[in-house]
Design an enzyme around this catalytic site. Structure first.
Site, short mmCIF file in Angstrom:
data_model
loop_
_atom_site.label_atom_id
_atom_site.label_comp_id
_atom_site.label_asym_id
_atom_site.label_seq_id
_atom_site.Cartn_x
_atom_site.Cartn_y
_atom_site.Cartn_z
N ASN A 81 0.81 -1.22 0.00
CA ASN A 81 0.00 0.00 0.00
C ASN A 81 0.84 1.27 0.00
O ASN A 81 0.35 2.33 -0.41
CB ASN A 81 -0.93 -0.02 1.23
N TYR A 146 2.76 10.57 -11.07
CA TYR A 146 1.96 9.58 -10.34
C TYR A 146 1.25 8.65 -11.32
O TYR A 146 1.18 7.43 -11.10
CB TYR A 146 0.95 10.32 -9.47
N LYS A 150 1.65 4.53 -11.23
CA LYS A 150 0.52 3.62 -11.00
C LYS A 150 0.20 2.78 -12.23
O LYS A 150 -0.28 1.65 -12.12
CB LYS A 150 -0.70 4.41 -10.53
#
Length: 268
Positions: A81, A146, A150
């Site tokens: 996470n 980002y 991802k």
């Protein structure tokens, strides 16, 4: 849920909410975070084992998993996470931010997955869950770094899942939408939309553990919309982005409101 679960980046946000949800369902949970003081405080509040871990360090991550198994027993689930989210114009992203984001968001997930698989595959059971993001499939202005990190997590998770399928070990990705954590400090919600809460993501993770699937979107109703959107021409995609304000959310933000978050992710 009689499983042993280790969670990284769990001192706050989605990680902490997931630890709370899984413990409430009967799992034995061990949490880790690079922020030693914060994770120990979180562990004390939940009544779970809490350990410091730097997910970009093989030695630190290995030690985290060793201690988790030494305390709680053989690991059933690892939830990768830990992640950070720098935002702003791509030309304004420093090289240091770029390296740190890729290190934590991509290398950390890859490293954790490999270390967990080294333990799980010989046993013929286990589940690795990587927290990705809808940002991994929806490129957005002001979020290029980002987005890239991802997207890498989404692709890595799927390729790894295909590689180990049939060997008793599941590998899954979770793709949340805007979620009310520090990562979106200083930004606004998409027009006409509401953000998810960390607890919604935690509930989706718990369901995924109970019924493994390759990928889950949070909220689930967005999954069909995202798949349909891939068929749209570029002009329509951009019009939709403007309609919801997605073209400016991560460019027109409040730097003062993000100051504490930015300082924290750059000091780790």
């Amino acid at each position: 849920m009689s499983k042993v679960v280790a969670i990284t980046g769990a001192a706050r946000g989605i990680g902490l909410a997931t630890a709370r949800a899984l413990k409430a369902r009967g799992a034995t949970v061990v949490i880790g975070d690079i922020d030693d003081a914060a994770v120990r405080e979180a562990g004390a509040s939940l009544g779970v084992e809490a350990l410091a871990v730097d997910v970009v360090s093989r030695a630190s991550f290995t030690d985290f998993l060793d201690q988790a198994e030494g305390t709680a027993g053989r690991l059933d689930v690892l939830i990768n996470n830990a992640g950070i989210m720098p935002i702003g114009p791509v030309t304004g992203e420093s090289d240091a931010d770029t390296r740190r984001c890729i290190d934590v968001n991509v290398h950390g997930v890859m490293l954790g997955t490999k270390l967990a698989l080294d333990r799980m595959l010989p046993r013929g059971r286990g589940h690795v869950i990587n927290i990705a993001s809808l940002a991994g499939v929806l490129p957005t202005p002001g979020l290029a770094l980002y987005n890239a990190s991802k997207a890498a997590v989404v692709a890595f998770t799927e390729a790894t899942r295909l590689e180990v399928q049939g060997r008793g070990v599941h590998v899954s990705a979770v793709l949340p939408t805007f979620t009310n954590t520090e990562l979106i400090a200083g930004t606004r919600s998409p027009k006409g939309g509401t953000n998810c809460e960390p607890e919604e993501v935690a509930a989706a993770v718990a369901q995924l553990i109970g019924r493994p699937r390759p990928q889950t979107v949070v909220p689930r109703r967005l999954g069909a919309q995202i798949r349909l959107g891939t068929l749209f021409p570029d002009r329509l995609k951009q019009a939709i982005s403007r309609r919801y304000g997605l073209d400016t959310i991560f460019l027109d933000y409040d730097p003062e409101a993000r100051k504490n978050y930015d300082a924290r992710i750059r000091s780790c």
